[in-house]
Structure formats: structure tokens, C-alpha cells
Design an enzyme around this catalytic site. Sequence first.
Site, PDB file in Angstrom:
ATOM      1  N   CYS A 268      12.157  -7.526  12.514  1.00  0.00           N
ATOM      2  CA  CYS A 268      12.677  -8.503  11.548  1.00  0.00           C
ATOM      3  C   CYS A 268      11.648  -8.595  10.413  1.00  0.00           C
ATOM      4  O   CYS A 268      10.565  -9.153  10.599  1.00  0.00           O
ATOM      5  CB  CYS A 268      12.840  -9.836  12.275  1.00  0.00           C
TER       6      CYS A 268
ATOM      7  N   CYS B  92       1.341  -3.848   8.768  1.00  0.00           N
ATOM      8  CA  CYS B  92       1.135  -2.492   8.254  1.00  0.00           C
ATOM      9  C   CYS B  92      -0.175  -1.961   8.828  1.00  0.00           C
ATOM     10  O   CYS B  92      -1.205  -2.620   8.719  1.00  0.00           O
ATOM     11  CB  CYS B  92       1.083  -2.507   6.731  1.00  0.00           C
TER      12      CYS B  92
ATOM     13  N   CYS C  17       0.800  -1.239   0.000  1.00  0.00           N
ATOM     14  CA  CYS C  17       0.000   0.000   0.000  1.00  0.00           C
ATOM     15  C   CYS C  17       0.825   1.277   0.000  1.00  0.00           C
ATOM     16  O   CYS C  17       0.258   2.364  -0.041  1.00  0.00           O
ATOM     17  CB  CYS C  17      -0.966   0.004   1.183  1.00  0.00           C
TER      18      CYS C  17
HETATM   19 FE    FE Z   1       0.370  -1.670   3.812  1.00  0.00          FE
END
Ligand code: FE
Length: 139
Positions: free
Chosen positions: A128, A105, A60
Amino acid sequence: MKTISEVIGLGPKIEMTEEEWKKRLTTEQFRVLRMKGTEMPFSGELLYNKEKGVYQCAACGNPLFRSDHKFDSGTGWPSFTEAIEGSVELLPDYSHGMKRVEVRCSRCGGHLGHVFDDGPSPSRKRFCINCAALSFEKK
Ligand code: FE
């Protein structure tokens, strides 16, 4: 094909069906980002990237990590001491018989990797992150 952020702009959360994600992402990106997969260590090119810039979500475009916070952990995955504020969500992950903290995210919910408490001072964090979940923008 345009990136998601070019189409809808940076901003609020993105929700798409898995079918739509599948069309947008490569097979490896889909496996990591949408199916919580892990790429083979030392397999991703961004592991070796030493340029200054920002690492974004490959799905995104959300800015996630700055190159200033990248370090060589020796694990085979890009490692960062911190994430850009508000860019990621941390969730408990008890899969594979381990107790870990998953990093996602915050904009699209894509799986990025895990965060551990064995990083360098002062943050002691080691994010990580899979190369497949990242894109890089040189600054
Ligand atoms: Fe994203």
C-alpha cells in the site's frame, strides 16, 4: 532540476541530510518520504494510472514496482502484489497503536507505505504505497 539519479547515477545507497532532501522534494513528497506521512486516500494521480511501466522512488529514481503487479484494492492508495527484488526494505512499525510493516526504498531509505497480508493470490501481499513517494516511467 535534475533528478538524483541523473546527477549520481543508479547504484549505491544515497545519504543526504534532511535539509538537502527538503530542497529536492516537494512539501508533500518530503512529508511522506522523509517524515513517514500518509497522503489522503484517493488524492494521488498515480492511483488511477493504468499505463504499462515502472514505478520508481520519487526521491532517488530506484525502480520499485511494475505496472503488471498493480491492482485496485479500493483503499485509495496504489497497491501492488509485489516489489521489484531488492528494491525495498521492510521494517516493523508500531506507530499509531498498530502493528504494521513499513516499506522503505532500499536505496535512499525513503518511506513508501506499508505492506499487508490481505492481497490477492498467489502472493497475498498488498503493498500500500503513497503516490507522493512514486514517479512513473512508461515502458
Ligand atoms: Fe529512494
